[in-house]
Design a protein around this motif. Structure first.
Motif, PDB file in Angstrom:
ATOM      1  N   GLY A 218       0.896  -1.068   0.241  1.00 25.06           N
ATOM      2  CA  GLY A 218      -0.009   0.076   0.204  1.00 25.06           C
ATOM      3  C   GLY A 218       0.811   1.288   0.233  1.00 25.06           C
ATOM      4  N   ASP A 219       0.387   2.381  -0.379  1.00 29.62           N
ATOM      5  CA  ASP A 219       0.815   3.760  -0.300  1.00 29.62           C
ATOM      6  C   ASP A 219       0.947   4.041   1.041  1.00 29.62           C
ATOM      7  N   ARG A 220       0.370   3.711   1.961  1.00 31.29           N
ATOM      8  CA  ARG A 220       0.555   4.036   3.616  1.00 31.29           C
ATOM      9  C   ARG A 220       0.477   2.764   4.305  1.00 31.29           C
TER      10      ARG A 220
ATOM     11  N   GLU B 126      -4.634   1.708   6.143  1.00 33.33           N
ATOM     12  CA  GLU B 126      -5.647   1.964   5.298  1.00 33.33           C
ATOM     13  C   GLU B 126      -5.179   2.736   4.200  1.00 33.33           C
ATOM     14  N   PRO B 127      -4.461   2.063   3.363  1.00 30.83           N
ATOM     15  CA  PRO B 127      -4.094   3.063   2.144  1.00 30.83           C
ATOM     16  C   PRO B 127      -5.119   3.314   1.127  1.00 30.83           C
ATOM     17  N   ASP B 128      -4.825   4.331   0.274  1.00 37.51           N
ATOM     18  CA  ASP B 128      -5.591   4.561  -0.738  1.00 37.51           C
ATOM     19  C   ASP B 128      -5.059   3.993  -1.897  1.00 37.51           C
ATOM     20  N   ASN B 129      -4.073   3.382  -2.203  1.00 36.64           N
ATOM     21  CA  ASN B 129      -3.797   2.728  -3.335  1.00 36.64           C
ATOM     22  C   ASN B 129      -3.118   1.482  -2.990  1.00 36.64           C
ATOM     23  N   THR B 130      -3.242   0.435  -3.658  1.00 35.75           N
ATOM     24  CA  THR B 130      -2.416  -0.566  -3.424  1.00 35.75           C
ATOM     25  C   THR B 130      -1.694  -1.495  -4.561  1.00 35.75           C
TER      26      THR B 130
ATOM     27  N   GLU C  17      -2.355   2.288 -10.811  1.00 28.31           N
ATOM     28  CA  GLU C  17      -1.292   3.262 -10.118  1.00 28.31           C
ATOM     29  C   GLU C  17       0.128   2.570 -10.229  1.00 28.31           C
TER      30      GLU C  17
ATOM     31  N   TYR D  28      -5.437  -3.049   8.437  1.00 35.08           N
ATOM     32  CA  TYR D  28      -6.931  -2.427   8.152  1.00 35.08           C
ATOM     33  C   TYR D  28      -7.472  -2.741   9.562  1.00 35.08           C
TER      34      TYR D  28
END
Lengths: 777, 229, 174
Positions: A494-496, A499-503, A539, A556
């Motif tokens: 993930g990008d974070r 709770e990432p926005d994009n994976t 992405e 999560y």
């Protein structure tokens, strides 16, 4: 005419039916058996809705997907349940692991006590299977001791294979999609009742019409069994002073007697058949006898309608007949059949169906009554048109061999009888053709193209967690019947961290395995790739630029994770997308084992694609057993090119079973009336043989005599069936295309029935042709 | 005993039983070309069975039947059927006309069975119907004509193949005397004109009086009445 | 009907007095028409004269009624010839035929043969009549038909009697 007189005459007919000596009995019995078979079929049909409801109820009552959006926490009344369904050869086995968390944990329906670890409660059918030789392989997969039986309330059918086994430590696996904590069994809140798709409802309605109409036609024919002999009895009655109307009513009474006896027999057949229902299994579907309860209203309707129809049919049949004291005279020249009112029926049917054109799937509901009415009218139109068609065509037939001439002349004289004989088959075939067309037309809607490529792999397995990478593949590779096991570890980035926005996906495997899921130009251990241009690639390009930071297994809420951060290095190669054996085209990052960052293995799950040696019997079962031994929670899926909706398949199966029963019934009635006709002509047949007619000539003429009306009937049935099919397809907005295969199949089956009937009537025919028929002394 | 010289069809020592019922018990028979022989006897005496055996419809249990020097017992069912089609003609009491066919088609039927084309067969049929004075009925079906007319149609049908032997089993049984006699006159005239032998089974003396010779069957045994006198 | 042949036939079973002969005749054939003794006397004298019977003995006391007659060989031959010869087919033959049949039974001759012979003769006559009818005009036809119907009735009687010979034999033997 007083009601009393009617009742008296009918009563006399009833007495006649049973007191008319052996002949009367035989006739009454024939009628009764015929009507009985029809009634049994009708009762079965009236019981189908209740059977479906009962199944549905029990299926809902044991529903275990009862969790809500907010996960439950452990309590006195909670239970952890894990879905461990498996497949044994072609049979599905429903399996659940249960771990109660308190004394008030909910028990599933039909289970009296929670099984302890290592124990299970099993359905009777599963128990039998496990104890049998053929179930030996399965018992290796389910290493539990059977301590109880699942009662009927917890099963949807007597042949269902199901078990509940005791589990432990399941709470650690709650993140796994197939393990849940629940506090009750039953309908899940918030999910609406699962309604049958309107097109499926349409199919079911039409199946009922198509199957029941021929049964009706059959009952009508059964009531007329033995008509010629009855006519002689009626004539005798006239001789001793009964008037014509009385004779008719007596005849109706005889039919009534047969029909009433038929109701009794039908009920007996039904009850017997219901007991047999538990032994029968049609493609994984079985029914408890107690589920087959005819709805009282419909059963009462059958009980009233069948005898009433018997009386009406008899009176109608005697319409063109004058019963004289010295014999029965069929009015010499029946009026030529008219076409116009016969055409009205199918046209009215079309008119009823027309407004429903294009009411497709989208806005849902068809007006049931218009659909049923329209279909019935169209199909009944066959029975109205057929006598006209046979008469019109036969009148034009002429030259030909002697056998042909004999048959044609006979048909010209009694085309009605001939048409009546084939009506049932024509209706059944017309309906079946329409249905097959509809099925073929909507099949694609209910058949999912899975995208799987079974030539590359036949099974896929997903290890849930906790199993060391490579272990499953290693063990599988040593399992009998496995040709090749391709193991991949999969995870996500993930990008974070939370709770990432994009994976993006991450796939770890050796070069050979990676080539199964992506196109690589060159590869050796230590390489890393990013897939560009894949179908769902959003992405990847942006996220995998060198220097970006990504997080393995981002967290999560509510589920455990092993998040590891990682900086994208330079030198990542580019790979092209490729579908894996399941048809999935993945994106994201590919790692060879040597390139995988330290400590990320725990966040990976293993997927194995298995290629089996099909020459080894039960290869798939060995592989499943290996997987279950490593972890019972391993999910195993068979790869198939397409998958049909369960409901759709069940309905289609039902149609085949029903159509077979109906055609057999009709074949039986054809045979009876054929034999009757032959017996009537015994003397003529003998005299024809006396002056040297070849037996072949007479046999052929009998064949022609059946084959000509059948051919016409099938032709008409095809036309009407195709019309109805086209209309139905337009109704569901599917492309109208003629399914020639099914037209040929159905007409072929119809023709086969006729051929069988002719063949079966040949031995009696040859017997009748013996010169004994000439003896008068 | 050998068949009388010159006989066309002859039978010796015929025995035939249907289960426990003995129908023929050593019956004898012979007939010359152009001869009309009446077979008489009480009901159940076996006279119809004798006719059926002579015509090769029913094989006897024992005994010999020779037609034109050929032994019938040595023939297959198909050969006997072919013989009946081409050499024999039949008239029965009832149930012999095919109800669906028109009268002319009924008369033409034996020719058609022998492979004659439909057109030719019906032409020949019509000639015979004229001789039996029923040509007006050609388009009618058997159900639409009277008993006497029907029987004449049946005689026409029996003669249409120019048979050498005509078998008639109670041909007037269902007719009144006037019609019966007319049928007998036409039948015997027609048979004599073609030199056909006629085996005439009847229980009526006035019908038998159309014969040249009489045989009485009693209890399965035959008696040639010529030899009595 | 020939009374002479009948009485001769009765004598075949053994010599009898004239009075016995009359009684036997009345019993078997006379029914409604008993024979006058005078008829017996004159018939017997004719038979005696022709050598068909002989006087077997005379009872003491004299008188014609006391003569006992016996049949001669010539008489037996005469009876045989008579029985074997069919009667000319004509209406109202029955009584003669009946007598012949009974006598045949009494004398153990073949009664069936008598009937069959008669039957063949009847049919021969019927053939002649039928033939004449076919060639003749309407009047011929009607006349022939009349005769044919009667002959047919006789013939039926012959058939019936043939079928009942066994029973008749029992009755006659009594």
């Amino acid at each position: 005419m007083s009601v009393g007189q009617w009742a008296k005459d009918l009563g006399m007919g009833v007495r006649f039916a049973f007191a008319g000596g052996r002949e009367g009995w035989v006739r009454a019995l024939l009628t009764a058996v015929g009507v009985g078979l029809g009634v049994a079929l009708l009762l079965l049909t009236t019981a189908v809705p209740s059977a479906l409801t009962e199944r549905e109820h029990r299926a809902t009552a044991r529903d275990d997907f009862t969790y809500g959006a907010n996960p439950l926490s452990k309590a006195d009344d909670t239970l952890i349940i894990a879905e461990v369904d498996t497949t044994f050869r072609t049979q599905d086995v429903r399996g659940r692991l249960l771990e109660p968390e308190g004394s008030r944990a909910p028990l599933p329906p039909g289970v009296e006590k929670f099984p302890a670890k290592g124990e299970m409660v099993a359905s009777p059918a599963l128990k039998r299977l496990l104890e049998s030789d053929s179930g030996k392989l399965l018992s290796e997969r389910l290493p539990y001791r059977i301590t109880g039986t699942i009662q009927q309330s917890g099963l949807i059918g007597p042949a269902e294979l199901a078990y509940y086994a005791g589990g432990s430590g399941l709470a650690n696996h709650l993140s796994n999609g197939s393990i849940e904590r629940i506090d009750y069994f039953g309908p899940s809140s918030g999910t609406p009742d699962d309604e049958l798709d309107p097109i499926l409802i349409l199919l079911v309605m039409i199946i009922f019409v198509v199957l029941l109409l021929p049964v009706g036609v059959f009952i009508a024919a059964a009531v007329r069994f033995g008509g010629e002999r009855r006519d002689r009895r009626l004539a005798a009655l006239r001789l001793v002073g009964a008037d014509g109307r009385m004779a008719r009513r007596v005849a109706a009474g005889e039919a009534l007697a047969g029909a009433l006896l038929g109701l009794v027999l039908g009920t007996a057949f039904f009850l017997a058949g219901r007991q047999l229902a538990s032994l029968l299994k049609v493609r994984n579907i079985s029914v408890f006898p107690s589920d087959l309860n005819p709805s009282p209203a419909l059963a009462a309707l059958v009980a009233v309608a069948v005898p009433a129809a018997a009386v009406l049919v008899t009176l109608f049949a005697l319409r063109g007949v004058v019963i004289e004291p010295l014999g029965v005279v069929r009015t010499a020249k029946p009026p030529r059949r008219r076409l116009w009112w016969r055409l009205l029926l199918p046209l009215a049917g079309l008119a009823l169906l027309y407004p429903m054109m294009g009411q497709g799937n989208g806005n849902g509901n068809f007006n049931e009554w218009m659909v049923i009415g329209g279909t019935v009218l169209l199909l009944v139109g066959v029975t109205a048109l057929l006598p006209w068609l046979v008469e019109a065509v036969v009148a034009r037939l002429n030259s030909g061999s002697v056998s042909w001439q004999l048959a044609v002349r006979r048909l010209q004289l009694s085309s009605g009888t001939a048409a009546r004989m084939v009506n049932g088959i024509a209706v059944a075939v017309a309906g079946a053709i329409a249905l097959q067309m509809l099925f073929a037309g909507v099949e694609s809607d209910y058949t999912e193209d899975t995208g799987n490529d079974p030539s590359r792999a036949q099974l896929t397995m997903h290890v849930r967690d906790d199993v060391a990478l490579g272990e499953l593949a290693g063990q599988l590779a040593r399992t009998e019947g496995v040709r090749h096991a391709t193991a991949l570890a999969e995870g996500s980035l993930g990008d974070r961290a939370k709770e990432p926005d994009n994976t993006v996906e991450a796939t770890v495997a050796g070069c050979a395995e990676l080539r199964e899921v992506a196109r690589l130009t060159s590869c050796r251990d230590g390489d890393m790739f990013r897939i560009l241009g894949s179908e769902y690639d959003g992405e990847t390009k942006k996220l995998t630029e060198p220097g970006e930071t990504l997080y393995f297994d981002p967290a999560y809420p509510g589920s455990p994770s092993h998040t590891v951060s990682w900086k994208v290095p330079a030198g990542i190669k580019v790979a092209g997308p490729r579908e894996d054996p399941t048809g999935y085209e993945r994106g994201g990052l590919l790692f060879t084992p040597g390139a995988l960052p330290e400590g990320t293995g725990a966040a990976m799950f293993e997927t194995v694609y298995l290629s089996l040696d099909t020459s080894v019997p039960d290869a798939a079962e060995f592989a499943r057993n290996t997987a279950a031994r490593i972890d019972p929670l391993t999910s195993v899926n068979a790869l198939t090119a397409s998958r049909q909706s369960e409901e759709f398949r069940a309905i289609r199966n039902g149609l085949f079973v029903g159509a077979t029963c109906v055609l057999l019934l009709i074949g039986a009635s054809l045979l009876v009336s054929q034999l009757e006709q032959l017996r009537e002509r015994k003397k003529l047949l003998s005299s024809l043989v006396a002056f040297g007619t070849r037996r072949r000539t007479l046999s052929l003429s009998v064949l022609w005599q059946t084959a000509i009306p059948i051919a016409l009937g099938l032709l008409l049935a095809s036309v009407v069936g195709l019309t109805l099919g086209a209309v139905l397809l337009r109704m569901v907005e599917a492309t109208v295309s003629v399914d020639w295969a099914s037209v040929l199949t159905m007409t072929g089956i119809g023709a086969a029935v006729v051929l069988a009937v002719t063949l079966l009537s040949l031995p009696p025919l040859l017997r009748l042709m013996r010169p004994d028929g000439l003896r008068t002394e | 005993m050998t068949p009388p010289p010159g006989s066309l069809l002859a039978a010796e020592e015929l025995r035939k039983a249907y289960g426990p019922t003995v129908a023929l018990d050593g019956a004898e028979f012979s007939i010359h070309p152009g001869e009309v022989v009446a077979v008489m006897g009480p009901s159940g005496s076996g006279k119809s069975t004798l006719l059926h055996c002579l015509a090769g419809i029913v094989p006897p249990d024992s005994g010999s039947i020779t037609y034109n020097g050929h032994e019938l017992a040595g023939m297959s069912d198909a050969q006997r059927s072919a013989l009946r089609r081409s050499e024999f003609g039949f008239v029965f009491q009832f149930g012999q006309l095919v109800p669906e066919l028109t009268c002319v088609e009924n008369v033409a039927l034996p020719l058609r069975l022998n492979g004659t084309s439909r057109k030719e067969a019906e032409k020949a049929a019509l000639t015979w119907m004229e001789r039996l004075e029923v040509d007006g009925l050609r388009k009618k079906r058997p159900g639409e004509v009277s008993g006497g007319q029907g029987q004449r149609v049946a005689v026409a049908r029996a003669l249409v193949t120019n048979p050498r032997v005509l078998f008639a089993d109670e041909p007037t049984g269902a007719l009144d005397s006037l019609n019966g006699e007319r049928v007998m006159e036409l039948l015997t005239d027609a048979a004599r004109s073609t030199n056909a032998a006629v085996v005439l089974v009847t229980h009526e003396a006035r019908v038998a009086a159309y014969s040249d010779r009489e045989i009485v069957v009693r209890d399965g045994k035959s008696r040639d009445m010529e030899r009595v006198v | 009907m020939s009374i002479g042949h009948t009485l001769l036939g009765l004598l075949e079973s053994g010599p009898r007095h004239g009075y016995d002969l009359k009684r036997a005749f009345d019993e078997k054939f006379g029914h409604d028409r008993p024979l006058h003794y005078g008829q017996v006397y004159s018939t017997m004298s004719r038979l005696l004269k022709n050598g068909l019977v002989e006087v077997d003995g005379i009872e003491p006391g004299g008188g014609p009624e006391r003569k006992r007659y016996a049949i001669t060989d010539a008489g037996i031959t005469d009876v045989q010839r008579w029985l074997a010869t069919p009667e000319k087919p004509e209406p109202y033959l029955q009584s003669t035929l009946y007598t012949k049949v009974v006598l045949a039974l009494l004398t153990r001759r073949n009664a069936a043969d008598i009937l069959d012979t008669q039957r063949a003769e009847h049919l021969r006559m019927m053939r002649i009549l039928t033939d004449r009818k076919r060639k003749g005009d309407l009047a011929d036809q009607l006349i022939c038909d009349h005769a044919l119907f009667h002959l047919e009735a006789d013939l039926r009687w012959l058939e019936l009697t043939a079928a009942r010979l066994d029973k008749l034999a029992e009755v006659v033997a009594k």
